[in-house]
Design an enzyme around this catalytic site. Structure first.
Site, PDB file in Angstrom:
ATOM      1  N   LYS A   1     -58.818  86.948  22.175  1.00 49.43           N
ATOM      2  CA  LYS A   1     -57.430  86.487  21.997  1.00 49.43           C
ATOM      3  C   LYS A   1     -56.467  87.091  23.021  1.00 49.43           C
ATOM      4  O   LYS A   1     -55.622  86.392  23.576  1.00 49.43           O
ATOM      5  CB  LYS A   1     -56.974  86.868  20.583  1.00 49.43           C
ATOM      6  CG  LYS A   1     -55.638  86.309  20.190  1.00 49.43           C
ATOM      7  CD  LYS A   1     -55.814  84.983  19.510  1.00 49.43           C
ATOM      8  CE  LYS A   1     -54.511  84.376  19.098  1.00 49.43           C
ATOM      9  NZ  LYS A   1     -54.753  83.093  18.410  1.00 49.43           N
TER      10      LYS A   1
ATOM     11  N   SER B   1     -51.776  72.589  17.972  1.00 45.53           N
ATOM     12  CA  SER B   1     -51.436  73.105  16.642  1.00 45.53           C
ATOM     13  C   SER B   1     -50.090  73.807  16.637  1.00 45.53           C
ATOM     14  O   SER B   1     -49.595  74.183  15.585  1.00 45.53           O
ATOM     15  CB  SER B   1     -52.507  74.096  16.196  1.00 45.53           C
ATOM     16  OG  SER B   1     -52.371  75.282  16.956  1.00 45.53           O
ATOM     17  N   GLY B   2     -49.520  74.025  17.818  1.00 45.71           N
ATOM     18  CA  GLY B   2     -48.296  74.828  17.878  1.00 45.71           C
ATOM     19  C   GLY B   2     -48.612  76.289  18.186  1.00 45.71           C
ATOM     20  O   GLY B   2     -47.715  77.080  18.439  1.00 45.71           O
ATOM     21  N   GLY B   3     -49.893  76.644  18.143  1.00 43.58           N
ATOM     22  CA  GLY B   3     -50.289  78.029  18.411  1.00 43.58           C
ATOM     23  C   GLY B   3     -50.707  78.233  19.857  1.00 43.58           C
ATOM     24  O   GLY B   3     -50.755  77.292  20.647  1.00 43.58           O
ATOM     25  N   VAL B   4     -51.053  79.484  20.163  1.00 41.63           N
ATOM     26  CA  VAL B   4     -51.314  79.820  21.562  1.00 41.63           C
ATOM     27  C   VAL B   4     -52.636  79.223  22.079  1.00 41.63           C
ATOM     28  O   VAL B   4     -52.698  78.735  23.204  1.00 41.63           O
ATOM     29  CB  VAL B   4     -51.240  81.357  21.786  1.00 41.63           C
ATOM     30  CG1 VAL B   4     -52.208  82.108  20.926  1.00 41.63           C
ATOM     31  CG2 VAL B   4     -51.467  81.710  23.240  1.00 41.63           C
ATOM     32  N   ASP B   5     -53.667  79.204  21.247  1.00 42.05           N
ATOM     33  CA  ASP B   5     -54.980  78.789  21.762  1.00 42.05           C
ATOM     34  C   ASP B   5     -54.958  77.334  22.238  1.00 42.05           C
ATOM     35  O   ASP B   5     -55.376  77.024  23.359  1.00 42.05           O
ATOM     36  CB  ASP B   5     -56.076  78.965  20.705  1.00 42.05           C
ATOM     37  CG  ASP B   5     -56.114  80.369  20.152  1.00 42.05           C
ATOM     38  OD1 ASP B   5     -55.580  81.267  20.820  1.00 42.05           O
ATOM     39  OD2 ASP B   5     -56.660  80.574  19.055  1.00 42.05           O
TER      40      ASP B   5
ATOM     41  N   CYS C   1     -73.992 105.612  19.034  1.00 39.91           N
ATOM     42  CA  CYS C   1     -74.336 105.874  17.635  1.00 39.91           C
ATOM     43  C   CYS C   1     -75.766 105.386  17.342  1.00 39.91           C
ATOM     44  O   CYS C   1     -76.706 105.920  17.894  1.00 39.91           O
ATOM     45  CB  CYS C   1     -73.286 105.227  16.731  1.00 39.91           C
ATOM     46  SG  CYS C   1     -73.339 105.840  15.056  1.00 39.91           S
ATOM     47  N   TYR C   2     -75.932 104.351  16.533  1.00 32.43           N
ATOM     48  CA  TYR C   2     -77.286 103.831  16.284  1.00 32.43           C
ATOM     49  C   TYR C   2     -77.996 103.540  17.608  1.00 32.43           C
ATOM     50  O   TYR C   2     -79.188 103.819  17.762  1.00 32.43           O
ATOM     51  CB  TYR C   2     -77.171 102.549  15.444  1.00 32.43           C
ATOM     52  CG  TYR C   2     -78.486 101.893  15.099  1.00 32.43           C
ATOM     53  CD1 TYR C   2     -79.143 102.198  13.907  1.00 32.43           C
ATOM     54  CD2 TYR C   2     -79.072 100.954  15.956  1.00 32.43           C
ATOM     55  CE1 TYR C   2     -80.351 101.592  13.583  1.00 32.43           C
ATOM     56  CE2 TYR C   2     -80.284 100.346  15.640  1.00 32.43           C
ATOM     57  CZ  TYR C   2     -80.914 100.663  14.457  1.00 32.43           C
ATOM     58  OH  TYR C   2     -82.104 100.063  14.146  1.00 32.43           O
TER      59      TYR C   2
ATOM     60  N   GLU D   1     -65.334 103.161  21.755  1.00 37.67           N
ATOM     61  CA  GLU D   1     -64.616 101.883  21.760  1.00 37.67           C
ATOM     62  C   GLU D   1     -63.405 101.867  20.835  1.00 37.67           C
ATOM     63  O   GLU D   1     -62.558 100.986  20.943  1.00 37.67           O
ATOM     64  CB  GLU D   1     -65.577 100.738  21.408  1.00 37.67           C
ATOM     65  CG  GLU D   1     -66.089 100.693  19.973  1.00 37.67           C
ATOM     66  CD  GLU D   1     -67.285 101.606  19.698  1.00 37.67           C
ATOM     67  OE1 GLU D   1     -67.512 102.547  20.486  1.00 37.67           O
ATOM     68  OE2 GLU D   1     -67.980 101.387  18.687  1.00 37.67           O
TER      69      GLU D   1
ATOM     70  N   GLY E   1     -74.751 100.440  14.461  1.00 40.35           N
ATOM     71  CA  GLY E   1     -75.265  99.523  13.445  1.00 40.35           C
ATOM     72  C   GLY E   1     -75.414 100.261  12.137  1.00 40.35           C
ATOM     73  O   GLY E   1     -75.494 101.493  12.124  1.00 40.35           O
TER      74      GLY E   1
ATOM     75  N   HIS F   1     -67.903 107.032  18.746  1.00 39.24           N
ATOM     76  CA  HIS F   1     -67.555 105.665  19.159  1.00 39.24           C
ATOM     77  C   HIS F   1     -66.443 105.652  20.211  1.00 39.24           C
ATOM     78  O   HIS F   1     -65.268 105.786  19.871  1.00 39.24           O
ATOM     79  CB  HIS F   1     -67.117 104.857  17.931  1.00 39.24           C
ATOM     80  CG  HIS F   1     -68.255 104.557  17.019  1.00 39.24           C
ATOM     81  ND1 HIS F   1     -68.981 103.398  17.091  1.00 39.24           N
ATOM     82  CD2 HIS F   1     -68.827 105.298  16.043  1.00 39.24           C
ATOM     83  CE1 HIS F   1     -69.945 103.425  16.187  1.00 39.24           C
ATOM     84  NE2 HIS F   1     -69.874 104.570  15.536  1.00 39.24           N
TER      85      HIS F   1
END
Ligand code: XMP
Length: 536
Positions: free
Chosen positions: A392, A246-250, A105-106, A194, A78, A192
C-alpha cells in the site's frame, strides 16, 4: 515467533502464493515464509532499501531459486518448533547455493540446525524487548552500537552452535542472539529486525541486502512506473480497458497508470451504491475531470442497493447482497462499453499473498469480506492487475509520482460494503444520512487538528441503541454514535488511537449539536485482535 505455543497450525498451508516471482528485472531478494506474522513486513523493510523483495513458499526448491538468481534469501520466523513433527522445512540444498542467507528467529534455527546445531525449548522464553550486546561489530552490525534494544518472540532457541556458526551477539538469556557461519555468507538473528520496536532493525536489513548480498538498491517507484506503462502498452495494444473506480487510492492509481499508458482507450465505471461517504460521487467526478480526459460512467444504483438491503441486519447477509448487486450493476454497465476487452483491478501484493492462504484457515472465518467489491472471472474480461507486486505505501508513492492529489493518495481505506457495515442494524436512508454527516465532521476535525495522517483509519459507527439525554429542558431519547480511530501497519493488527481529549471533545460537541437525532458519542478503545477494525 518460533516455538511459541499458539493455535497457528497452518504454517505450511499459509505459504502457497500465486503470482510471478522475480518479474521486476531488478536485483531480487526472496523471503522464504515459514508462517510468521511479520513475513510481509520483512519484504516491506527490504524494499525500503530500494531492493525488490518477494515472499515465496518456505519450500521453494533450490533448483527454482537458482533459476531466479536472487541476490539473497531471508528465512522468516514462524510459529512452529523446528524439531516438531510437522515443522516446515526448506529444501536442504538451499544451504549449498552460493547465495547469502539471513535466518530470522525460526529461520535462524532452521539454518543452524541444518548445520548440526541443537535447537531446544529455552529455559526462559523471551517475548517483547530484550537488550542485546554485540561482540562482533562490522559486517551485519556495521554502523550499529554495541548495545541495542530488540524485539524477541521465541520459546525455542539454538542451544549449541556446532563447529560451523559463531556468535555475534547475546542477551542475558540467549547466548546466540545473532550468529554467522564461519565460511559461508549465512547469518541468523534470534530477534526480529523487521519490527519497529527493534533499534537499528532497518540498518541491519540494509547491511544484509546491500553489503552482504551486494544488491544494487536501484529499485524505485519511478522505474516501476515506467516499466509498468511499457508493459501495459504492449499488452493492451489498441484494445479497450474498463477500470472500476471506488474513490480510493488503489483504483485511482490503476486508472492513472492506465491513462498514462493508453489514454482514451480507458473507460472507468463508478457505482454509487448509496453507501458512500458524504460528497463521494461528486469528488470522484471532480477528480476524474481534473486528471483524465476519457470516458467515465457514474451509475446511480442506490435505489437498487437500498431496496435489496431493506430490513437486513445480519452483517454477513449485508455483505453478500452488496457483493451480488455490485456485480450485477457493474456487468450491466460494462455491457454498454462494447469494445471492452480488459478489466483492470487494484489488487495489491498483500491480497495476492493472502489469497494464496488456506481458505480453511482461521483467518478466513472472521468476516466474509475482502472479496466484496471484487469481480468474478465470469464477466469474461481479461484481467489486468498492475499493482499486484506492490504494498500500500508503495501504491501511495506511485500515486504521488503520477500526480494524484495528496488528499486522495492519503485517504483512509474504505470497505467495499461501505457505510452498510457501519450502520449497525437496519439500513435506511435516514440512518445513512446521520452517519454520513457525523463521519464528515470527524474527518474534517482530524484534518483541522493535523491528525489525519497519524491515524490509518477513522470513522463513525451508528449503533442500534437509543439513550436518554437532555437538551434544553427536554428529555431526549436518541441515537448513539461510536468513533473508531486506529493505528496500524498492515490492518491485520491495530491499536486504538490515543486521541487528544480536546479533539475528541470538539468532535463530540459538533456532532451532537449539528447531527439531528444523535445525543451521545462514545469512543472505541479496543485493539485488533481481539476486536476487528470495522464493527461488523
Ligand atoms: P477488519 O474489520 O477485518 O478490517 O479489521 C480490516 C480492514 O479491511 C477493511 N474491510 C473491508 N474491505 N470489504 C473491503 O473491501 C469488506 O467487506 C471489508 N470489511 C473490512 C476495513 O475497513 C479495514 O481497513
Amino acid at each position: 515467533m518460533s516455538g511459541v505455543p499458539d493455535n497457528s497450525s497452518v504454517v505450511a498451508e499459509n505459504t502457497a502464493y500465486r503470482g510471478e516471482i522475480g518479474s521486476s528485472g531488478e536485483d531480487l531478494v526472496l523471503v522464504l515464509d515459514f508462517g510468521s506474522q511479520t513475513a510481509q513486513l520483512i519484504a516491506r523493510r527490504v524494499r525500503e532499501q530500494n531492493v525488490f523483495c518477494q515472499l515465496v513458499r518456505h519450500d521453494l526448491s533450490a533448483a527454482r531459486i537458482r533459476e531466479l538468481n536472487p541476490k539473497g534469501l531471508i528465512l522468516s520466523g514462524g510459529p512452529a518448533s523446528v524439531y516438531g513433527d510437522a515443522a516446515p522445512q526448506p529444501d536442504p540444498e538451499i544451504f549449498d547455493l552460493d547465495v547469502p542467507i539471513l535466518g530470522i528467529c525460526y529461520g535462524m534455527q532452521v539454518a543452524c540446525r541444518s548445520a548440526g546445531s541443537e535447537v531446544r525449548s529455552a529455559e526462559s522464553r523471551e517475548f517483547g524487548h530484550a537488550d542485546v550486546r554485540v561482540h562482533d561489530a562490522g559486517g551485519l552490525f556495521e554502523g550499529i552500537p554495541d548495545s541495542l534494544k530488540v524485539w524477541m518472540s521465541h520459546g525455542d532457541q539454538v542451544d549449541d552452535l556446532s563447529e560451523h556458526f559463531v556468535s555475534l551477539a547475546e542477551t542475558d538469556t540467549c547466548p546466540f542472539a545473532a550468529v554467522k557461519h564461519h565460511s559461508k555468507p549465512h547469518y541468523g538473528l534470534q530477534f526480529h529486525p523487521e519490527v519497529t520496536h527493534t533499534d537499528f532493525g532497518s540498518q541491519l536489513l540494509s547491511n544484509f541486502v546491500r553489503n552482504v548480498c551486494g544488491a544494487s538498491g536501484s529499485w524505485e517507484i519511478s522505474s516501476v512506473i515506467e516499466r509498468e506503462i511499457e508493459s501495459l502498452r504492449e499488452r493492451v495494444g489498441n484494445r479497450r480497458v474498463i477500470c472500476g473506480l471506488s474513490g480510493g487510492v488503489d483504483s485511482s492509481v490503476v486508472a492513472a497508470l492506465l491513462y498514462k499508458a493508453i489514454g482514451d482507450q480507458l473507460s472507468c465505471i463508478f457505482v454509487d451504491n448509496g453507501l458512500v461517504r458524504k460528497n463521494e460521487t461528486e469528488m470522484v467526478r471532480q477528480q476524474f475531470a481534473d486528471h483524465f480526459q476519457t470516458d467515465l460512467h457514474v451509475v446511480d444504483a442506490s435505489d437498487r442497493f437500498l431496496n435489496e438491503l431493506a430490513g437486513v441486519t445480519d452483517p454477513q447477509k449485508k455483505r453478500k447482497i452488496i457483493g451480488r448487486v455490485f456485480i450485477e450493476v457493474f456487468r450491466d454497465e460494462a455491457k454498454q462499453i462494447e469494445d471492452a476487452h480488459f478489466l483492470a483491478q487494484g489488487t495489491l501484493y498483500p491480497d495476492v499473498i493472502e489469497s494464496g492462504a488456506n481458505p480453511d484457515g482461521p483467518a478466513a472465518t472472521i468476516k466474509a469480506h475482502h472479496n466484496v467489491g471484487g469481480l468474478p472471472d465470469e464477466l469474461g474480461f481479461e484481467l489486468i492487475e498492475p499493482l499486484r507486486d506492490l504494498f500500500k505505501d508503495e501504491v501511495r508513492q506511485m500515486g504521488l509520482a503520477l500526480g494524484l492529489p495528496d488528499d486522495l493518495v492519503w485517504r483512509h481505506p474504505f470497505p467495499g460494503p461501505g457505510l452498510a457495515v457501519r450502520c449497525l442494524g437496519e439500513i435506511t436512508r435516514d440512518r445513512l444520512e446521520t452517519l454520513r454527516e457525523a463521519d464528515a465532521i470527524l474527518i474534517e476535525e482530524l484534518h483541522t487538528a493535523g491528525l489525519y495522517r497519524d491515524i490509518q483509519q477513522a470513522f463513525v459507527v451508528l449503533l442500534p441503541v437509543q439513550t436518554v439525554g437532555v437538551m434544553g429542558d427536554a428529555r431526549t431519547y436518541e441515537d448513539t454514535l461510536a468513533i473508531r480511530a486506529v493505528q496500524t501497519d498492515d490492518f491485520m493488527t491495530a491499536d486504538w488511537y490515543r486521541m487528544p481529549y480536546d479533539v475528541l471533545q470538539r468532535i463530540s460537541t459538533r456532532i451532537i449539536n449539528s447531527v439531528r437525532g444523535v445525543n451521545r458519542v462514545v469512543y472505541d478503545v479496543s485493539s485488533k485482535p481481539p476486536s476487528t477494525i470495522e464493527w461488523e
